[in-house]
Design a protein around this motif. Sequence first.
Motif, PDB file in Angstrom:
ATOM      1  N   MET A   9      51.769  95.235 -18.944  1.00  0.00           N
ATOM      2  CA  MET A   9      52.864  94.176 -19.107  1.00  0.00           C
ATOM      3  C   MET A   9      51.883  92.760 -19.137  1.00  0.00           C
ATOM      4  O   MET A   9      50.993  92.437 -18.179  1.00  0.00           O
ATOM      5  CB  MET A   9      53.490  94.261 -17.852  1.00  0.00           C
ATOM      6  CG  MET A   9      54.661  93.358 -17.760  1.00  0.00           C
ATOM      7  SD  MET A   9      55.741  93.510 -16.346  1.00  0.00           S
ATOM      8  CE  MET A   9      56.936  92.320 -16.660  1.00  0.00           C
ATOM      9  N   ARG A  23      59.519  84.874 -20.816  1.00  0.00           N
ATOM     10  CA  ARG A  23      60.859  85.755 -21.026  1.00  0.00           C
ATOM     11  C   ARG A  23      60.437  87.136 -21.587  1.00  0.00           C
ATOM     12  O   ARG A  23      59.381  87.417 -22.044  1.00  0.00           O
ATOM     13  CB  ARG A  23      61.549  85.143 -22.357  1.00  0.00           C
ATOM     14  CG  ARG A  23      62.223  83.711 -21.797  1.00  0.00           C
ATOM     15  CD  ARG A  23      62.713  83.340 -22.965  1.00  0.00           C
ATOM     16  NE  ARG A  23      63.154  81.649 -22.713  1.00  0.00           N
ATOM     17  CZ  ARG A  23      62.145  80.725 -22.900  1.00  0.00           C
ATOM     18  NH1 ARG A  23      60.985  81.040 -23.128  1.00  0.00           N
ATOM     19  NH2 ARG A  23      62.568  79.354 -22.449  1.00  0.00           N
ATOM     20  N   TYR A  24      61.267  87.952 -21.431  1.00  0.00           N
ATOM     21  CA  TYR A  24      60.982  89.745 -21.944  1.00  0.00           C
ATOM     22  C   TYR A  24      62.410  90.308 -22.185  1.00  0.00           C
ATOM     23  O   TYR A  24      63.575  89.741 -21.660  1.00  0.00           O
ATOM     24  CB  TYR A  24      60.714  90.601 -20.629  1.00  0.00           C
ATOM     25  CG  TYR A  24      59.355  90.144 -20.108  1.00  0.00           C
ATOM     26  CD1 TYR A  24      58.078  90.475 -20.759  1.00  0.00           C
ATOM     27  CD2 TYR A  24      59.049  89.191 -19.088  1.00  0.00           C
ATOM     28  CE1 TYR A  24      57.002  90.273 -20.165  1.00  0.00           C
ATOM     29  CE2 TYR A  24      57.839  88.867 -18.150  1.00  0.00           C
ATOM     30  CZ  TYR A  24      56.763  89.474 -19.106  1.00  0.00           C
ATOM     31  OH  TYR A  24      55.557  89.186 -18.403  1.00  0.00           O
ATOM     32  N   GLU A  63      58.474  93.270 -11.626  1.00  0.00           N
ATOM     33  CA  GLU A  63      57.461  92.524 -11.599  1.00  0.00           C
ATOM     34  C   GLU A  63      58.258  91.103 -12.293  1.00  0.00           C
ATOM     35  O   GLU A  63      57.780  90.110 -12.010  1.00  0.00           O
ATOM     36  CB  GLU A  63      56.321  92.859 -12.395  1.00  0.00           C
ATOM     37  CG  GLU A  63      55.222  91.766 -12.678  1.00  0.00           C
ATOM     38  CD  GLU A  63      53.738  92.416 -12.768  1.00  0.00           C
ATOM     39  OE1 GLU A  63      53.166  92.006 -13.660  1.00  0.00           O
ATOM     40  OE2 GLU A  63      53.535  93.351 -12.260  1.00  0.00           O
ATOM     41  N   ALA A  64      58.741  91.459 -13.427  1.00  0.00           N
ATOM     42  CA  ALA A  64      59.365  90.154 -14.275  1.00  0.00           C
ATOM     43  C   ALA A  64      60.309  89.431 -13.228  1.00  0.00           C
ATOM     44  O   ALA A  64      60.125  88.085 -13.195  1.00  0.00           O
ATOM     45  CB  ALA A  64      60.242  90.709 -15.573  1.00  0.00           C
ATOM     46  N   GLU A  65      61.047  90.232 -12.707  1.00  0.00           N
ATOM     47  CA  GLU A  65      61.741  89.646 -11.580  1.00  0.00           C
ATOM     48  C   GLU A  65      61.234  88.783 -10.631  1.00  0.00           C
ATOM     49  O   GLU A  65      61.616  87.482 -10.088  1.00  0.00           O
ATOM     50  CB  GLU A  65      62.830  90.464 -10.956  1.00  0.00           C
ATOM     51  CG  GLU A  65      63.883  90.117  -9.952  1.00  0.00           C
ATOM     52  CD  GLU A  65      65.175  89.436 -10.567  1.00  0.00           C
ATOM     53  OE1 GLU A  65      66.133  88.737  -9.917  1.00  0.00           O
ATOM     54  OE2 GLU A  65      65.088  89.474 -11.710  1.00  0.00           O
ATOM     55  N   SER A 114      58.307  87.453 -10.493  1.00  0.00           N
ATOM     56  CA  SER A 114      57.525  86.333 -11.119  1.00  0.00           C
ATOM     57  C   SER A 114      58.451  85.024 -11.553  1.00  0.00           C
ATOM     58  O   SER A 114      57.993  84.130 -11.976  1.00  0.00           O
ATOM     59  CB  SER A 114      56.639  86.762 -12.519  1.00  0.00           C
ATOM     60  OG  SER A 114      57.623  87.173 -13.698  1.00  0.00           O
ATOM     61  N   ALA A 141      60.359  85.217 -14.122  1.00  0.00           N
ATOM     62  CA  ALA A 141      60.514  85.294 -15.899  1.00  0.00           C
ATOM     63  C   ALA A 141      61.970  85.624 -15.955  1.00  0.00           C
ATOM     64  O   ALA A 141      62.801  86.165 -15.171  1.00  0.00           O
ATOM     65  CB  ALA A 141      59.622  86.360 -16.314  1.00  0.00           C
ATOM     66  N   TRP A 182      64.602  87.476 -18.156  1.00  0.00           N
ATOM     67  CA  TRP A 182      64.526  88.797 -18.845  1.00  0.00           C
ATOM     68  C   TRP A 182      65.885  89.473 -18.948  1.00  0.00           C
ATOM     69  O   TRP A 182      66.879  89.063 -18.340  1.00  0.00           O
ATOM     70  CB  TRP A 182      63.644  89.835 -17.939  1.00  0.00           C
ATOM     71  CG  TRP A 182      64.092  90.116 -16.651  1.00  0.00           C
ATOM     72  CD1 TRP A 182      63.897  89.444 -15.365  1.00  0.00           C
ATOM     73  CD2 TRP A 182      65.078  91.133 -16.373  1.00  0.00           C
ATOM     74  NE1 TRP A 182      64.571  89.877 -14.509  1.00  0.00           N
ATOM     75  CE2 TRP A 182      65.331  90.946 -14.729  1.00  0.00           C
ATOM     76  CE3 TRP A 182      65.619  92.118 -17.170  1.00  0.00           C
ATOM     77  CZ2 TRP A 182      66.133  91.963 -14.086  1.00  0.00           C
ATOM     78  CZ3 TRP A 182      66.609  93.190 -16.226  1.00  0.00           C
ATOM     79  CH2 TRP A 182      66.631  92.935 -14.778  1.00  0.00           C
ATOM     80  N   THR A 216      59.208  85.094 -26.241  1.00  0.00           N
ATOM     81  CA  THR A 216      59.650  86.354 -25.804  1.00  0.00           C
ATOM     82  C   THR A 216      58.829  87.397 -26.059  1.00  0.00           C
ATOM     83  O   THR A 216      58.467  87.517 -27.261  1.00  0.00           O
ATOM     84  CB  THR A 216      60.988  86.360 -26.071  1.00  0.00           C
ATOM     85  OG1 THR A 216      61.760  85.451 -25.666  1.00  0.00           O
ATOM     86  CG2 THR A 216      61.708  87.873 -25.457  1.00  0.00           C
TER      87      THR A 216
END
Length: 322
Positions: free
Chosen positions: A110, A115-116, A134-136, A138, A140, A142, A191
Amino acid sequence: MTTQPIVREFEADLTVVSAVEAAADVVTLTLAAQDGSALPPWTPGAHIDLVLGDDLVRQYSLCGSPADSGQWRIGVLRAPDSRGGSKAVHAELSAGATVKVRGPRNHFPMVASPRYLFLAGGIGITPMLPMIAEAEASGADWRLVYGGRSRSSMAFLDELAAYGDRVTLLPQDEAGLPDLDALLGVAAEDTLVYTCGPTGLLDAVEERCAAAWPAGSLHLERFAAKAPADAGDDTSFELVLQRSGLTLSVPADKSVFEVCREAGVSVVGSCLEGVCGTCETEVVEGDVDHRDSILNDEEKESNEFMMICVSRCRSDRLTLDL
């Protein structure tokens, strides 16, 4: 010549702590060390090998929390066209069983991004779970679009419900296939696209991202190899194994992996299709003809590593750190 130390990856018999049905034909296994010791660290996108027999090794994505050093979790689909792996997991690995495990390895890492867009098909949801967490964490932005044959076949729905409307569920029998033209027809700023699932989905996502998105935007992991290259034009080449001090010949009809094994060189492989990354080897010199389904275009161009089970050499000589 200075010999570099060989780093042995983790390999151990782990205990199946629990085996739970997560959806129709999907079981989640929680694995732990027999003595309760910590397991090696891993990052989202990593997978492990389950050694299910002498010639039966399969790879499964870790889908638990990297913060939990005491347990690993995987999800396994019982595939109707299974070559033995998923059938063995479902039939033999109940709570209390032991299984030899190797890894973890990560060829689907990752990359940090503001953005993802996560696109998952079927059991391809497994590597996405720790990525989403992890995105949550951090902060970010998503979104997950998750498709499957039916709602009953889609695993981890209870966990995903906690994320609310960031998650779009698309059971095919209710909503049809994902509208990839709408999702990917125009590149979204800053993204990254992460996708995992069946070959048809990955090929379609790859095609659309190539047409509309900046290079490096797409990250994907395949469960099955891409269509093999035509072997009709393959030629022999000289193989130099730097640490072993051997010079071998790789004929047109054999792989580097096969030639190394026949010469008594210790190499480890699993899928032998360029999908799992077990046989990844450092390249010292040579123009590699990359035929794997793991490395992205930038990694192939750098020519630092190759999958010796499928990739070959365009030049007359290939030198490897073996």
